[in-house]
Design an enzyme around this catalytic site. Structure first.
Site, PDB file in Angstrom:
ATOM      1  N   ASN A 149     -22.489   5.433   4.528  1.00  0.00           N
ATOM      2  CA  ASN A 149     -23.235   6.342   5.403  1.00  0.00           C
ATOM      3  C   ASN A 149     -23.053   7.809   5.049  1.00  0.00           C
ATOM      4  O   ASN A 149     -23.919   8.632   5.341  1.00  0.00           O
ATOM      5  CB  ASN A 149     -22.890   6.090   6.876  1.00  0.00           C
ATOM      6  CG  ASN A 149     -21.412   6.192   7.162  1.00  0.00           C
ATOM      7  OD1 ASN A 149     -20.572   6.030   6.284  1.00  0.00           O
ATOM      8  ND2 ASN A 149     -21.074   6.454   8.418  1.00  0.00           N
ATOM      9  N   LYS A 172     -13.234   4.296  -4.812  1.00  0.00           N
ATOM     10  CA  LYS A 172     -14.137   3.158  -4.966  1.00  0.00           C
ATOM     11  C   LYS A 172     -15.290   3.347  -3.969  1.00  0.00           C
ATOM     12  O   LYS A 172     -15.147   3.081  -2.781  1.00  0.00           O
ATOM     13  CB  LYS A 172     -13.383   1.848  -4.714  1.00  0.00           C
ATOM     14  CG  LYS A 172     -14.119   0.597  -5.220  1.00  0.00           C
ATOM     15  CD  LYS A 172     -15.072   0.067  -4.184  1.00  0.00           C
ATOM     16  CE  LYS A 172     -15.744  -1.216  -4.651  1.00  0.00           C
ATOM     17  NZ  LYS A 172     -16.964  -1.501  -3.838  1.00  0.00           N
ATOM     18  N   PRO A 173     -16.456   3.832  -4.435  1.00  0.00           N
ATOM     19  CA  PRO A 173     -17.582   4.021  -3.524  1.00  0.00           C
ATOM     20  C   PRO A 173     -18.219   2.686  -3.155  1.00  0.00           C
ATOM     21  O   PRO A 173     -18.006   1.671  -3.830  1.00  0.00           O
ATOM     22  CB  PRO A 173     -18.550   4.879  -4.348  1.00  0.00           C
ATOM     23  CG  PRO A 173     -18.246   4.521  -5.769  1.00  0.00           C
ATOM     24  CD  PRO A 173     -16.766   4.227  -5.814  1.00  0.00           C
ATOM     25  N   GLY A 225     -14.726   2.043   7.065  1.00  0.00           N
ATOM     26  CA  GLY A 225     -15.535   0.834   6.993  1.00  0.00           C
ATOM     27  C   GLY A 225     -15.508   0.070   8.299  1.00  0.00           C
ATOM     28  O   GLY A 225     -15.113   0.585   9.348  1.00  0.00           O
ATOM     29  N   SER A 226     -15.906  -1.167   8.233  1.00  0.00           N
ATOM     30  CA  SER A 226     -16.002  -2.009   9.420  1.00  0.00           C
ATOM     31  C   SER A 226     -14.641  -2.545   9.831  1.00  0.00           C
ATOM     32  O   SER A 226     -13.684  -2.541   9.041  1.00  0.00           O
ATOM     33  CB  SER A 226     -16.947  -3.179   9.154  1.00  0.00           C
ATOM     34  OG  SER A 226     -16.377  -4.058   8.193  1.00  0.00           O
ATOM     35  N   GLU A 247     -10.064   3.885   9.125  1.00  0.00           N
ATOM     36  CA  GLU A 247     -11.032   4.434  10.077  1.00  0.00           C
ATOM     37  C   GLU A 247     -12.145   3.411  10.176  1.00  0.00           C
ATOM     38  O   GLU A 247     -13.016   3.332   9.316  1.00  0.00           O
ATOM     39  CB  GLU A 247     -11.541   5.793   9.598  1.00  0.00           C
ATOM     40  CG  GLU A 247     -12.278   6.580  10.664  1.00  0.00           C
ATOM     41  CD  GLU A 247     -13.769   6.299  10.685  1.00  0.00           C
ATOM     42  OE1 GLU A 247     -14.179   5.475  11.542  1.00  0.00           O
ATOM     43  OE2 GLU A 247     -14.504   6.869   9.885  1.00  0.00           O
ATOM     44  N   LEU A 248     -12.083   2.602  11.230  1.00  0.00           N
ATOM     45  CA  LEU A 248     -12.949   1.440  11.337  1.00  0.00           C
ATOM     46  C   LEU A 248     -14.055   1.659  12.364  1.00  0.00           C
ATOM     47  O   LEU A 248     -14.198   2.739  12.929  1.00  0.00           O
ATOM     48  CB  LEU A 248     -12.103   0.215  11.686  1.00  0.00           C
ATOM     49  CG  LEU A 248     -10.893  -0.007  10.766  1.00  0.00           C
ATOM     50  CD1 LEU A 248     -10.120  -1.235  11.193  1.00  0.00           C
ATOM     51  CD2 LEU A 248     -11.326  -0.108   9.303  1.00  0.00           C
ATOM     52  N   CYS A 281     -20.341   6.321  12.598  1.00  0.00           N
ATOM     53  CA  CYS A 281     -19.379   5.488  13.323  1.00  0.00           C
ATOM     54  C   CYS A 281     -19.150   5.977  14.751  1.00  0.00           C
ATOM     55  O   CYS A 281     -18.764   5.195  15.615  1.00  0.00           O
ATOM     56  CB  CYS A 281     -18.061   5.419  12.567  1.00  0.00           C
ATOM     57  SG  CYS A 281     -17.323   7.024  12.231  1.00  0.00           S
TER      58      CYS A 281
END
Length: 475
Positions: A149, A172-173, A225-226, A247-248, A281
């Site tokens: 995002n 790592k994108p 990420g998730s 950071e989820l 997020c």
């Protein structure tokens, strides 16, 4: 075009020649390729990062900061290119892309400015002729796993504090947005950053992400990420007791009470929901509105939401597309399940016509939702806003706190007793009180419960890249 990976200040292809295609989410067209890296590239990046870190950590922090300033200058110099890439690769409107470039520069310069603010502690000992020191030292090799995002800002958010504190980082994108990372590394090279301090590899989670996460060389992992991704990384890295900053996701409630400024709240809610096509997020993922004003507020909400139009992101024509095809299908599934569960589509609710082959979805508002509605229960990460009626503040608090996650929440009320109570009792990392969506580099961005460990931004975020070392020195 083909954009290579960056290892040891060299441009690298996959050892087997494999490539990944990059798609424009607005058109569905393939416009670029990157290496589908293998274990060979992962091993090379790990060795390079580990070798470089020993020298890098010995530099004074202000010398490390000088490289960050040069990277920031390079990003500004290539501002137009980065804005073009963010529009083409991620699908955000040009104005939002410009904001992301600015935010990335701020992440770099804020961390650079912190070079003279890194500090430990000196404490009195219980013993005579002894001194107690607590140093803060880098972890070593760190791994930055970035979501799609914010392809540029998330790199800056992770790389800058990692480097100023003496760590090296492998970036790592996300597979959907790797081109921006490759161009960022060109800026790194032009800034003269020593080989191995920043490495970048592209590829799938299975081929690249997993061996990086499982490597004992990596001593700290930072992920945006998730929740599911965070849980998988926590399991995979547990063998090495790797430090984590996760950071989820979260499903931020937008609580509107009867004494709120309903016009301002409705406008703020729509902006917070449909920014970046809902792919933020901390977006407002559901509305919890007090029954006494629910009809009036919903009418105002729909009025503002109806003004959000889809359009070509390159010309700021309106809200852009969802970045990936999988994410679009997920949004469709959640809306379908919500309607089956009793919610009603008051606005949007489908893919639009006439937008070509991109990943487009209409700005959508669902009414008649409950806490059990799929669009309320799950993190949507797309332009869908369910509205739930609640009896009062206490019910809104119960609904919000019943969630297993807790990244952010919005509360609109003029009652100081209520919002002071909410600061104590609302179980979330960030609270927006009578405020729309925002974020500042000097703040702190973290989640509670399943929304994560550690956090980003500000001095608290920078200190997350340091571990403590205690020294008892007799003299």
């Amino acid at each position: 075009m083909f954009y290579k990976c960056f290892i040891d200040n060299e441009w690298v292809e996959a050892s087997n020649g494999a490539r990944l295609e990059v798609t424009n989410p607005a058109t569905g067209e393939v416009w670029a390729e990157v290496p589908a890296c293998t274990g060979a590239e992962v091993a090379r990046a790990l060795e390079s990062s580990q070798r470089a870190q020993k020298k890098w950590m010995m530099l004074p922090p202000v010398e490390r900061a000088a490289y960050l300033y040069r990277i920031a200058e390079g990003i500004e110099r290539e501002r137009d290119l980065f804005e073009d890439l963010l529009v083409k690769e991620q699908g955000k409107p040009r104005a939002e892309a410009a904001g992301e470039v600015t935010d990335t520069i701020r992440y770099m310069t804020y961390s650079a400015e912190a070079a003279r603010r890194l500090r430990g502690d000196i404490l009195p000992s219980d013993n005579p002729r002894e001194q107690l020191f607590i140093y803060k030292v880098p972890y070593g090799v760190t791994l930055g796993l970035c979501a799609y995002n914010y392809p540029l800002a998330l790199i800056g958010r992770k790389v800058a504090p990692a480097l100023v504190t003496g760590n090296t980082m492998i970036v790592k994108p996300h597979e959907a947005t790797p081109v921006t990372a490759s161009v960022f590394c060109r800026i790194v090279q032009e800034a003269g950053v020593p080989p191995g301090v920043i490495n970048m590899v592209t590829g799938t989670g299975a081929e690249v992400g997993a061996p990086l996460v499982e490597s004992p060389v990596v001593r700290m992992i930072t992920l945006t990420g998730s929740i599911r991704a965070g849980q998988a990384i926590a399991r995979a890295s547990a063998q090495n007791i790797t430090a984590l900053s996760l950071e989820l996701g979260g499903s931020a409630p937008f609580i509107v009470l009867k004494d709120a400024d309903l016009d301002k709240a409705a406008a703020a809610c729509v902006t917070a929901r449909f920014a970046n096509a809902g792919q933020v997020c901390i977006c407002s993922e559901s509305v919890l509105v007090e029954e006494a004003v629910a009809d009036v507020f919903t009418e105002k909400l729909l009025e503002h939401a109806a003004k959000v139009k889809l359009g070509d992101p390159a010309t700021n024509g309106g809200m852009g597309p969802i970045t990936t095809a999988d994410a679009l299908e997920r949004v469709e599934r959640i809306v379908a399940e919500s309607v089956e569960g009793g919610a009603k589509v008051a606005l949007g609710g489908k893919r639009p016509e006439g937008m070509g082959g991109g990943h487009w979805y209409e700005p959508t508002v669902l009414t008649g939702a409950t806490p059990d509605t799929a669009a309320v229960r799950e993190e949507i990460f797309g332009p869908v806003l369910p509205v739930v009626r609640v009896a009062d503040y206490e019910e809104a608090l119960r609904v919000a706190n019943a969630r297993p996650d807790g990244l952010s929440a919005y509360l609109w009320t003029q009652n100081p007793s209520i919002y002071m109570d909410a600061i104590q009792r609302l179980e979330t990392g960030t609270i927006f009180l009578n405020s729309g969506i925002t974020g500042m580099v000097q703040g702190y961005h973290n989640g509670h419960k399943l929304s994560g460990l550690g956090g980003e931004d500000g001095m608290h975020g920078i200190e997350g890249y340091l571990q403590k070392r205690t020294v008892y020195q007799a003299y």
